[in-house]
Scaffold this active site. Structure first.
Site, short mmCIF file in Angstrom:
data_model
loop_
_atom_site.label_atom_id
_atom_site.label_comp_id
_atom_site.label_asym_id
_atom_site.label_seq_id
_atom_site.Cartn_x
_atom_site.Cartn_y
_atom_site.Cartn_z
N TYR A 168 -19.24 -0.04 -20.33
CA TYR A 168 -18.23 -0.87 -21.01
C TYR A 168 -17.17 -1.36 -20.00
CZ TYR A 168 -14.94 -1.98 -24.87
OH TYR A 168 -14.09 -2.60 -25.76
N TYR B 62 -6.18 0.38 -27.46
CA TYR B 62 -6.90 1.02 -28.58
C TYR B 62 -6.36 0.43 -29.89
CZ TYR B 62 -9.24 4.09 -25.34
OH TYR B 62 -10.05 4.56 -24.34
N1 CAA Z 1 -11.32 13.06 -18.03
C1 CAA Z 1 -11.83 14.09 -17.33
N2 CAA Z 1 -12.74 14.94 -17.81
C2 CAA Z 1 -13.16 14.75 -19.05
C3 CAA Z 1 -12.68 13.69 -19.85
C4 CAA Z 1 -11.72 12.83 -19.29
N3 CAA Z 1 -11.18 11.80 -19.98
N4 CAA Z 1 -13.30 13.74 -21.04
C5 CAA Z 1 -14.14 14.80 -20.98
N5 CAA Z 1 -14.05 15.41 -19.80
C6 CAA Z 1 -14.77 16.59 -19.34
C7 CAA Z 1 -14.81 17.65 -20.43
O1 CAA Z 1 -13.65 18.42 -20.42
C8 CAA Z 1 -16.04 18.43 -20.04
O2 CAA Z 1 -15.73 19.28 -18.96
P1 CAA Z 1 -16.56 20.65 -18.75
O3 CAA Z 1 -18.00 20.26 -18.52
O4 CAA Z 1 -15.92 21.28 -17.55
O5 CAA Z 1 -16.38 21.43 -20.01
C9 CAA Z 1 -16.95 17.35 -19.53
O6 CAA Z 1 -16.11 16.27 -19.08
C10 CAA Z 1 -17.83 16.82 -20.65
O7 CAA Z 1 -18.74 15.96 -20.10
P2 CAA Z 1 -19.92 15.45 -21.02
O8 CAA Z 1 -20.76 14.55 -20.22
O9 CAA Z 1 -20.61 16.61 -21.67
O10 CAA Z 1 -19.10 14.62 -22.10
P3 CAA Z 1 -19.30 14.61 -23.65
O11 CAA Z 1 -20.72 14.29 -23.93
O12 CAA Z 1 -18.72 15.84 -24.25
O13 CAA Z 1 -18.34 13.41 -24.11
C11 CAA Z 1 -17.74 11.09 -24.25
C12 CAA Z 1 -18.33 12.21 -23.37
C13 CAA Z 1 -18.65 10.84 -25.45
C14 CAA Z 1 -17.67 9.85 -23.42
C15 CAA Z 1 -16.35 11.50 -24.75
O14 CAA Z 1 -15.58 11.94 -23.62
C16 CAA Z 1 -15.62 10.36 -25.40
O15 CAA Z 1 -15.91 9.95 -26.53
N6 CAA Z 1 -14.60 9.84 -24.73
C17 CAA Z 1 -13.81 8.69 -25.23
C18 CAA Z 1 -14.29 7.44 -24.56
C19 CAA Z 1 -13.40 6.31 -24.98
O16 CAA Z 1 -12.20 6.30 -24.80
N7 CAA Z 1 -14.00 5.26 -25.53
C20 CAA Z 1 -13.25 4.10 -25.99
C21 CAA Z 1 -13.91 3.58 -27.23
S1 CAA Z 1 -12.90 2.31 -27.99
C22 CAA Z 1 -13.10 0.99 -27.04
O17 CAA Z 1 -13.88 0.94 -26.13
C23 CAA Z 1 -12.25 -0.22 -27.36
C24 CAA Z 1 -11.39 -0.55 -26.23
O18 CAA Z 1 -11.62 -1.62 -25.63
C25 CAA Z 1 -10.26 0.31 -25.86
#
Ligand code: CAA
Length: 245
Positions: free
Chosen positions: A152, A184
């Protein structure tokens, strides 16, 4: 003669708010969206609300041939297109290590290649008319990147590169091309974000809330106004102060 605005992804979320605003301002508005059943329901709603100038056409913006066909249909029906809002977009969030090639390709197709697909057939009409307004929807996450959005963020950063190049090419023909980068915004897209992550994001927004689709629509209305002809190639952030660049 009424001005004609085409809004991709026009029946839901930010797109629907843009259509409503432009209908209220007296435009003929053609929403372009992918699902014919939902499109029909949206159009019925507009007519019931008294928006006789609402129209909808079904098209997958990631398909070049469909875009050519739909733009040709719009021009046959209305003769001119004055405003194009390239708004359609999807998310397929995953950390890069988990991101599939399909998730990458889908997002690049819908969020970036659609700009080529839709703008290519529209620009000839605007050049012939000697006027036009093109607005491309980017995102805060195209500006700053976002964990889980390599696809994205790449597409949305590309949107602004496209804007800057095209703006230079068509400026002398009285066509402006600008990018809007929302933060957002309170739409269905937010429902895909886990609650605890969304709460963390909200905590980073200085104004303390999500944005509203109507706030994006107001900015679009300003940019397409006839008095906004000196704004071109710009990227306007609208993110509650979450990212300042
Ligand atoms: N920064 C650093 N580390 C992070 C993090 C972040 N922002 N988010 C997660 N982590 C870490 C976790 O703490 C975890 O650490 P550990 O392995 O040490 O426990 C690890 O990363 C998890 O990694 P995974 O690959 O397993 O991640 P997941 O599958 O649990 O989730 C995700 C990944 C689905 C992307 C989730 O983080 C998420 O939904 N994030 C939000 C993404 C977002 O903001 N999207 C915007 C959508 S709206 C939009 O796009 C419109 C617009 O224009 C704004």
């Amino acid at each position: 003669m009424k001005k004609v605005a085409v809004v991709t992804g026009g029946i839901r979320g930010i797109g629907a708010a843009i259509c409503k605003k432009l209908l209220t301002e007296g435009f003929s508005v053609v929403a372009v969206d992918i699902d014919p059943v939902k499109n029909g329901a949206w159009l019925d709603e507009q007519k019931k609300a008294g928006f006789e100038n609402a129209d909808v056409m079904t098209c997958n913006v990631s398909d070049f041939d469909q875009c050519q066909a739909v733009v040709s249909e719009i021009i046959t029906k209305y003769q001119h297109i004055d405003v194009l809002v390239n708004n359609a977009g999807i998310t397929r969030d995953a950390s890069f290590k988990k991101m599939s090639q399909e998730n990458w390709n889908d997002v690049i197709q819908v969020n970036l290649n659609s700009l080529f697909n839709m703008t290519k057939p529209v620009i000839d009409n605007m050049l012939a008319n000697g006027s036009g307004r093109i607005i491309n929807m980017s995102s805060i996450n195209g500006q700053k990147g976002q964990f889980g959005q390599a696809n994205y963020s790449a597409a949305k950063a590309g949107v602004h590169g496209f804007t800057k190049a095209l703006a230079q090419e068509v400026a002398r023909k009285n066509i402006t091309v600008n990018t809007i980068s929302p933060g957002y915004i309170n739409t269905e897209m937010m429902q895909n974000i886990p609650t605890e992550i969304l709460d963390g994001i909200k905590a980073q927004i200085p104004v303390g809330r999500l944005g509203e689709p109507t706030e994006i629509a107001e900015l679009i209305a300003f940019l397409i106004n006839k008095n906004s002809g000196y704004i071109t190639g710009s990227n306007i952030s609208i993110n509650g102060g979450q990212h300042m660049s």
